[in-house]
Design a protein around this motif. Structure first.
Motif, PDB file in Angstrom:
ATOM      1  N   VAL A 117     -45.430  57.380  37.300  1.00 26.09           N
ATOM      2  CA  VAL A 117     -45.780  58.440  36.606  1.00 26.09           C
ATOM      3  C   VAL A 117     -44.629  59.496  36.087  1.00 26.09           C
ATOM      4  O   VAL A 117     -44.604  60.062  35.063  1.00 26.09           O
ATOM      5  CB  VAL A 117     -46.927  59.152  37.585  1.00 26.09           C
ATOM      6  CG1 VAL A 117     -47.654  60.595  36.490  1.00 26.09           C
ATOM      7  CG2 VAL A 117     -47.991  58.259  37.484  1.00 26.09           C
ATOM      8  N   GLU A 128     -43.573  60.571  32.404  1.00 21.93           N
ATOM      9  CA  GLU A 128     -43.454  61.932  31.982  1.00 21.93           C
ATOM     10  C   GLU A 128     -42.211  62.357  31.642  1.00 21.93           C
ATOM     11  O   GLU A 128     -41.913  63.216  30.683  1.00 21.93           O
ATOM     12  CB  GLU A 128     -44.142  62.834  33.211  1.00 21.93           C
ATOM     13  CG  GLU A 128     -45.574  62.787  33.210  1.00 21.93           C
ATOM     14  CD  GLU A 128     -46.456  63.351  32.028  1.00 21.93           C
ATOM     15  OE1 GLU A 128     -46.240  64.459  31.489  1.00 21.93           O
ATOM     16  OE2 GLU A 128     -46.932  62.506  31.286  1.00 21.93           O
ATOM     17  N   SER A 188     -42.522  71.222  27.534  1.00 14.47           N
ATOM     18  CA  SER A 188     -43.644  70.634  28.278  1.00 14.47           C
ATOM     19  C   SER A 188     -44.196  71.603  29.340  1.00 14.47           C
ATOM     20  O   SER A 188     -45.263  70.847  30.205  1.00 14.47           O
ATOM     21  CB  SER A 188     -42.727  69.303  29.091  1.00 14.47           C
ATOM     22  OG  SER A 188     -41.827  69.870  29.949  1.00 14.47           O
ATOM     23  N   GLU A 197     -50.401  68.584  36.694  1.00 12.33           N
ATOM     24  CA  GLU A 197     -51.988  68.206  36.434  1.00 12.33           C
ATOM     25  C   GLU A 197     -52.002  66.705  36.261  1.00 12.33           C
ATOM     26  O   GLU A 197     -52.915  65.916  36.937  1.00 12.33           O
ATOM     27  CB  GLU A 197     -52.145  68.712  34.982  1.00 12.33           C
ATOM     28  CG  GLU A 197     -52.435  70.273  35.131  1.00 12.33           C
ATOM     29  CD  GLU A 197     -53.451  70.529  36.034  1.00 12.33           C
ATOM     30  OE1 GLU A 197     -54.288  69.674  35.949  1.00 12.33           O
ATOM     31  OE2 GLU A 197     -53.495  71.525  36.779  1.00 12.33           O
ATOM     32  N   ARG A 198     -50.879  65.787  35.872  1.00 14.60           N
ATOM     33  CA  ARG A 198     -51.248  64.509  35.496  1.00 14.60           C
ATOM     34  C   ARG A 198     -51.234  63.644  36.885  1.00 14.60           C
ATOM     35  O   ARG A 198     -51.794  62.704  37.102  1.00 14.60           O
ATOM     36  CB  ARG A 198     -50.098  63.799  34.607  1.00 14.60           C
ATOM     37  CG  ARG A 198     -50.289  62.312  34.284  1.00 14.60           C
ATOM     38  CD  ARG A 198     -49.152  61.713  33.505  1.00 14.60           C
ATOM     39  NE  ARG A 198     -49.490  60.110  33.361  1.00 14.60           N
ATOM     40  CZ  ARG A 198     -48.805  59.449  32.792  1.00 14.60           C
ATOM     41  NH1 ARG A 198     -47.858  59.739  32.055  1.00 14.60           N
ATOM     42  NH2 ARG A 198     -48.918  58.248  32.612  1.00 14.60           N
ATOM     43  N   GLU A 248     -54.664  64.306  38.378  1.00 19.26           N
ATOM     44  CA  GLU A 248     -55.636  63.316  37.724  1.00 19.26           C
ATOM     45  C   GLU A 248     -55.706  62.020  38.018  1.00 19.26           C
ATOM     46  O   GLU A 248     -56.685  61.445  38.272  1.00 19.26           O
ATOM     47  CB  GLU A 248     -55.465  63.743  36.218  1.00 19.26           C
ATOM     48  CG  GLU A 248     -55.882  64.854  35.755  1.00 19.26           C
ATOM     49  CD  GLU A 248     -55.801  65.348  34.325  1.00 19.26           C
ATOM     50  OE1 GLU A 248     -55.400  64.369  33.635  1.00 19.26           O
ATOM     51  OE2 GLU A 248     -56.006  66.519  33.747  1.00 19.26           O
ATOM     52  N   GLU A 249     -54.330  61.235  37.931  1.00 19.45           N
ATOM     53  CA  GLU A 249     -54.123  59.823  38.146  1.00 19.45           C
ATOM     54  C   GLU A 249     -54.097  59.472  39.580  1.00 19.45           C
ATOM     55  O   GLU A 249     -54.550  58.310  39.823  1.00 19.45           O
ATOM     56  CB  GLU A 249     -52.898  59.526  37.274  1.00 19.45           C
ATOM     57  CG  GLU A 249     -53.033  59.596  35.637  1.00 19.45           C
ATOM     58  CD  GLU A 249     -52.008  58.905  34.947  1.00 19.45           C
ATOM     59  OE1 GLU A 249     -51.591  57.893  35.495  1.00 19.45           O
ATOM     60  OE2 GLU A 249     -52.055  58.990  33.990  1.00 19.45           O
TER      61      GLU A 249
END
Length: 425
Positions: free
Chosen positions: A232, A236, A264, A275-276, A279-280
């Motif tokens: 991840v 990003e 970003s 956040e990512r 969430e993931e």
């Protein structure tokens, strides 16, 4: 950025005997209200915007489209005195009985004082407005006989009044003012480029991966989590044109430029990656950003920023500039959040977490155990666990390879962090 005749004049001046060390991009308009749209069209293709007057600059600023430095050619001082000189040379006009738009009262009084004229019968409209509003202001005064000529700083207003038959003199910038503004714009653009290319170090720390005497996680689970997190972060970082390196078992180092990190993080308002990853992967990570004159100084500032964010538990102030000061962006009105639909797997996850009880280690189940806790068959439990995976509430772990025949046992790590702090603790 300005009317066609002035843009052509500026372009020729920029490539004259003493050219400005920059690349000029022409953006001509018919109406000053088109300035905001011109800025959007140029986008990141320019480093700085130079406007023909304060009017288009105000329109672009109020529209909120200026993401780069910007300045404008001033129309006070010599520009206004030039317009007054043209009025005095025409026997129809009285420089003491005029209407003037956009310019401030102090600027007008100073220009009149320098040529020995009073401003008792000079009518001003200092606020910027659309060309129709300004034209109506000038025309009303002229038709009442209060003025002999209108002096406007707005190209579109001048065209409207000329069509209506109102005597009009345009306040045009002088050559010296244009040259000075070009130099100012070039300096702003050069400084902006240097600032955008400044080295930035981002430290990412993962509390879940820290080993403690009370919490010893399985080796395979840690390796699986580290691989997923690294993937991840790489995705990003690729969007930010950055590089990622693992520092130790629970932290990563990201190097980028200030320009890429600014875009970003919405101008350092929100920490990157957080956040990512939440969430993931269902993980809470901590981030510190540092800038500096050297890579070592930037990393030290990033560590200090990380320590600040860990101690204060705040998202603001997670970045330090090259002088070690907290970067606190200007406050903004948060967007109204829309209610999100509650994932249907949350109820299943909560039931499994309650059955497993408080444990220091991550909660791991298979279809058979989940079926017994939920009171369903293993086949139904397997389907429910796949639903949790689809909703990001569980991870499928590598299956255990055993010498016995048949399907290998599939384990799932429950991401109870998504139930909230009270359930996850």
């Amino acid at each position: 950025m300005g009317p066609h005749d002035l843009v052509e004049r500026v372009m020729l001046m920029g490539h004259g005997p003493t050219p400005v060390p920059s690349r000029l991009v022409a953006a001509a308009y018919r109406d000053e209200q088109e300035a905001a749209d011109k800025v959007v069209r140029l986008g990141s293709g320019v480093d700085v915007c130079l406007f023909a007057s304060p009017v288009p600059y105000d329109f672009a600023r109020k529209a909120g489209v200026l993401t780069m430095p910007a300045t404008y050619v001033p129309l006070n001082g010599a520009a206004l005195q030039g317009a007054l000189l043209r009025a005095s040379l025409d026997e129809r006009f009285d420089p003491g009985r005029v209407s003037i738009d956009v310019l401030g009262r102090a600027e007008v009084e100073e220009a009149y004082a320098e040529i020995g004229l009073g401003t008792e019968q000079v009518h001003l409209r200092e606020e910027s407005a659309g060309p129709g509003t300004l034209a109506a202001f000038h025309e009303r005064l002229w038709r009442r006989g209060a003025t002999t000529v209108a002096m406007t700083c707005v190209h579109a207003t001048a065209e409207r009044m000329e069509m209506a038959g109102v005597p009009t003199i345009r306040v045009r910038p002088t050559g010296a003012a244009i040259r000075s503004s070009l130099q100012t714009a070039a300096l702003l653009g050069a400084h902006h480029r240097l600032e955008e290319s400044q080295l930035v170090v981002v430290l990412v720390d993962v509390p879940t991966l820290r080993e403690t005497p009370r919490r010893v996680t399985p080796r395979y689970w840690r390796d699986e989590l580290k691989l997923a997190l690294h993937r991840v972060l790489l995705q990003e970082a690729h969007r930010m044109s950055a590089s990622v390196w693992p520092l130790d078992d629970h932290s990563y180092l990201v190097t980028a430029t200030r320009g890429s990190v600014t875009s970003s993080t919405e101008g350092f308002r929100t920490p990157p990656f957080v956040e990512r990853v939440r969430e993931e992967l269902g993980l809470a990570i901590e981030v510190g950003i540092g800038m500096g004159r050297t890579a070592h100084e930037a990393e030290n500032h990033a560590r200090a920023a990380l320590a600040r964010s860990q101690s204060s538990q705040r998202t603001q102030g997670f970045a330090l500039d090259r002088d070690g000061r907290a970067l606190v962006p200007a406050p903004r009105t948060p967007p109204r959040s829309q209610p999100q639909a509650k994932p249907k797997g949350l109820e299943i996850l909560a039931r499994l977490a309650d059955k497993l009880g408080d444990q220091e280690q991550p909660l791991i189940v298979d279809a058979e155990n989940a079926g017994r806790m939920l009171g369903v068959t293993p086949r139904t439990a397997r389907r429910l666990l796949r639903t949790l995976v689809e909703e990001g509430l569980a991870w499928p772990l590598p299956p255990n390879r055993t010498p016995q025949p048949g399907r290998p046992r599939q384990l799932y790590r429950l991401i109870v962090e998504k139930l909230g702090p009270s359930k996850a603790s």
